[in-house]
Design a protein around this motif. Structure first.
Motif, PDB file in Angstrom:
ATOM      1  N   HIS A 212       0.838  -1.210   0.000  1.00 35.90           N
ATOM      2  CA  HIS A 212       0.000   0.000   0.000  1.00 35.90           C
ATOM      3  C   HIS A 212       0.872   1.259   0.000  1.00 35.90           C
ATOM      4  CE1 HIS A 212      -4.051  -1.433   0.226  1.00 35.90           C
ATOM      5  NE2 HIS A 212      -3.915  -2.066   1.388  1.00 35.90           N
ATOM      6  N   GLY A 215       2.092   3.255  -2.990  1.00 37.44           N
ATOM      7  CA  GLY A 215       1.167   4.121  -3.715  1.00 37.44           C
ATOM      8  C   GLY A 215       1.252   5.576  -3.313  1.00 37.44           C
ATOM      9  N   ARG A 222      -0.351   5.967  -6.769  1.00 37.56           N
ATOM     10  CA  ARG A 222      -1.555   5.271  -7.220  1.00 37.56           C
ATOM     11  C   ARG A 222      -2.799   5.981  -6.714  1.00 37.56           C
ATOM     12  NH1 ARG A 222       1.316   0.776  -5.557  1.00 37.56           N
ATOM     13  NH2 ARG A 222      -0.010   0.604  -3.704  1.00 37.56           N
ATOM     14  N   GLY A 224      -5.632   4.945  -5.706  1.00 37.83           N
ATOM     15  CA  GLY A 224      -6.270   4.382  -4.523  1.00 37.83           C
ATOM     16  C   GLY A 224      -5.685   4.890  -3.223  1.00 37.83           C
ATOM     17  N   ILE A 225      -4.456   5.429  -3.274  1.00 36.28           N
ATOM     18  CA  ILE A 225      -3.807   6.009  -2.095  1.00 36.28           C
ATOM     19  C   ILE A 225      -3.815   7.526  -2.151  1.00 36.28           C
ATOM     20  CG2 ILE A 225      -1.618   6.213  -0.840  1.00 36.28           C
ATOM     21  CD1 ILE A 225      -2.979   3.517  -0.480  1.00 36.28           C
ATOM     22  N   HIS A 228      -7.668   8.823  -2.163  1.00 33.02           N
ATOM     23  CA  HIS A 228      -8.502   7.895  -1.382  1.00 33.02           C
ATOM     24  C   HIS A 228      -9.917   8.442  -1.237  1.00 33.02           C
ATOM     25  CE1 HIS A 228      -9.639   4.922   1.540  1.00 33.02           C
ATOM     26  NE2 HIS A 228      -9.827   5.815   2.480  1.00 33.02           N
ATOM     27  N   GLN A 235     -12.738   2.085  -6.178  1.00 40.55           N
ATOM     28  CA  GLN A 235     -11.346   2.499  -6.343  1.00 40.55           C
ATOM     29  C   GLN A 235     -10.459   1.914  -5.252  1.00 40.55           C
ATOM     30  OE1 GLN A 235      -9.799   6.578  -7.656  1.00 40.55           O
ATOM     31  NE2 GLN A 235      -9.565   6.735  -5.442  1.00 40.55           N
ATOM     32  N   TYR A 236     -10.944   1.951  -4.003  1.00 38.38           N
ATOM     33  CA  TYR A 236     -10.118   1.415  -2.931  1.00 38.38           C
ATOM     34  C   TYR A 236     -10.097  -0.111  -2.975  1.00 38.38           C
ATOM     35  CZ  TYR A 236      -7.617   0.775   1.354  1.00 38.38           C
ATOM     36  OH  TYR A 236      -6.641   0.410   2.239  1.00 38.38           O
ATOM     37  N   GLU A 239      -7.339  -0.974  -5.124  1.00 38.39           N
ATOM     38  CA  GLU A 239      -6.071  -0.798  -4.408  1.00 38.39           C
ATOM     39  C   GLU A 239      -5.811  -1.991  -3.496  1.00 38.39           C
ATOM     40  OE1 GLU A 239      -2.606   0.446  -2.575  1.00 38.39           O
ATOM     41  OE2 GLU A 239      -3.500   1.182  -4.427  1.00 38.39           O
ATOM     42  N   GLU A 240      -6.850  -2.521  -2.874  1.00 35.73           N
ATOM     43  CA  GLU A 240      -6.692  -3.702  -2.034  1.00 35.73           C
ATOM     44  C   GLU A 240      -6.268  -4.918  -2.857  1.00 35.73           C
ATOM     45  OE1 GLU A 240      -6.701  -4.765   1.112  1.00 35.73           O
ATOM     46  OE2 GLU A 240      -6.720  -2.700   1.796  1.00 35.73           O
ATOM     47  N   ILE A 242      -4.436  -4.793  -5.555  1.00 41.57           N
ATOM     48  CA  ILE A 242      -3.011  -4.561  -5.830  1.00 41.57           C
ATOM     49  C   ILE A 242      -2.169  -4.961  -4.626  1.00 41.57           C
ATOM     50  CG2 ILE A 242      -1.267  -2.773  -6.261  1.00 41.57           C
ATOM     51  CD1 ILE A 242      -3.441  -1.262  -7.859  1.00 41.57           C
TER      52      ILE A 242
END
Length: 383
Positions: A212, A215, A222, A224-225, A228, A235-236, A239-240, A242
């Motif tokens: 995480h 990001g 990224r 997602g970070i 946020h 979107q998050y 990210e999870e 990833i």
């Protein structure tokens, strides 16, 4: 095969719908295998990107004992054979490309800033692999290679050095019940080690949160970070995905089980893959870059901490030839590969790719020349 994107997405979807993400251990089943990064049994070269979860997935479903693969032809050339009736596993070669857009007269089409417009696309083709468990008559050096350590790591305990040396602040606390990465503080907060059931549980959670952290806007930036928009959003959730894949890649790299798996996002991942057959390719690509950034940061910090040899000896020890191309480099640098003695990066690419290119150039032995804004291969520059 008419649509490789869809075929591969369907494979991953099948596992997700059963509550499984390839490469992630099953804490409820301690007898499940510990996956390593899949490699070619003949060349020893590791597969990467989407091929990693694809091969992990098939190894689990068919009960293969090793993550070693080869083609039908390679098995034959090695003196063995694929057993009659064995089914192959689909893998793929993926290479991003870009090309200048031209008008009917063949002249470049310019954007508002006067730069040539470019069309981005990818070359994707499938090929078939067999696990060594599906073969007979292979020589011992193919089926039982000598044991090796991974970049100097000889035990799970040595992962502490990796976590401490990747440049991201990690704080442990006895009174914490959950792990998390906090972008505003740019730090990972973890429960104390003794609160975890075992070492692999601790390290897989730590690697998940460090993924995480890549990001952050100062690293791969990224969305997602950096943007946020709340937990549980699509979107998050992406990210999870990833972070789950990134920690799986790192655990596979170090040879430990990855037990950090939150099933809460499975429904979101299924929906994302159903909506976009290229989503899993983006996720695995981002996870691979994240893992590489962490490994590169650790290598650089470890090198800076080492003062045993004078600088002059370090220069002499530089390799005189660049490493051979691999799929990761081709994917990362696109049309710029193969790299010459001097490389000028394209500043218009997205920030995450640009930072990853810089990190990889340093790893390959290039040095930046601020005057010319180019990266020059150090061994050539020193000659």
């Amino acid at each position: 095969m008419a649509d490789i994107y869809q075929a591969i997405t369907d494979r991953i979807l099948e596992s997700l719908e059963q509550g499984v993400l390839p490469g992630v251990g099953r804490p409820w089943d301690p007898s499940s295998r510990t996956p390593l990064i899949p490699c070619n049994a003949v060349s020893g070269r590791q597969y990467n990107g989407i091929n990693v979860p694809l091969l992990w997935d098939m190894a689990d479903k068919r009960g293969f004992s090793q993550d070693r693969w080869l083609t039908f032809r390679q098995a034959k050339e090695a003196g063995g054979s694929v057993r009659k009736g064995e089914r192959s596993t689909l893998a793929c070669f993926y290479k991003p490309m870009k090309r200048e857009i031209v008008d009917d007269a063949g002249d470049p089409v310019m954007d508002e800033e006067g730069n040539p417009k470019e069309k981005h696309f990818a070359i994707l083709r499938g090929f078939n692999l067999f696990n060594i468990d599906q073969c007979d008559g292979l020589p011992d050096d193919v089926t039982n290679p000598p044991a090796t350590t991974i970049e100097g790591f000889e035990s799970v305990d040595a992962l502490d050095d990796f976590i401490d040396g990747c440049g991201i602040k990690v704080v442990h606390s006895l009174d914490r019940d959950v792990a998390g990465y906090y972008p505003k503080q740019d730090r990972v907060l973890l429960p104390a080690k003794e609160r975890f059931h075992d070492a692999e549980g601790y390290y897989s959670v730590a690697l998940h949160e460090l993924t995480h952290a890549t990001g952050h806007e100062s690293r791969l930036a990224r969305a997602g970070i950096t943007d946020h928009d709340g937990f549980g959003t699509p979107q998050y959730a992406f990210e999870e995905l990833i972070a789950q894949l990134g920690s799986a890649f790192l655990c596979g790299h170090f040879g430990i089980r990855n037990d950090a798996f939150d099933t809460a996002y499975i429904a979101s991942w299924i929906q994302a893959l159903r909506d976009d057959k290229r989503a899993i390719f983006r996720a695995t690509g981002a996870a691979r870059l994240a893992a590489e950034v962490l490994k590169q940061a650790h290598q650089e910090n470890r090198a800076l901490a080492s003062t045993d040899q004078p600088q002059q000896e370090s220069v002499k020890a530089m390799p005189t030839r660049r490493p051979r191309a691999d799929d990761q480099d081709i994917e990362l640098f696109g049309h710029q590969w193969p790299l010459g003695d001097s490389v000028k990066l394209d500043p218009t690419v997205d920030r995450g790719t640009f930072r990853a290119q810089v990190s990889r150039l340093k790893q390959l032995g290039y040095q930046f020349d601020a005057r010319s804004q180019t990266w020059n291969y150090a061994a050539v520059a020193a000659a």
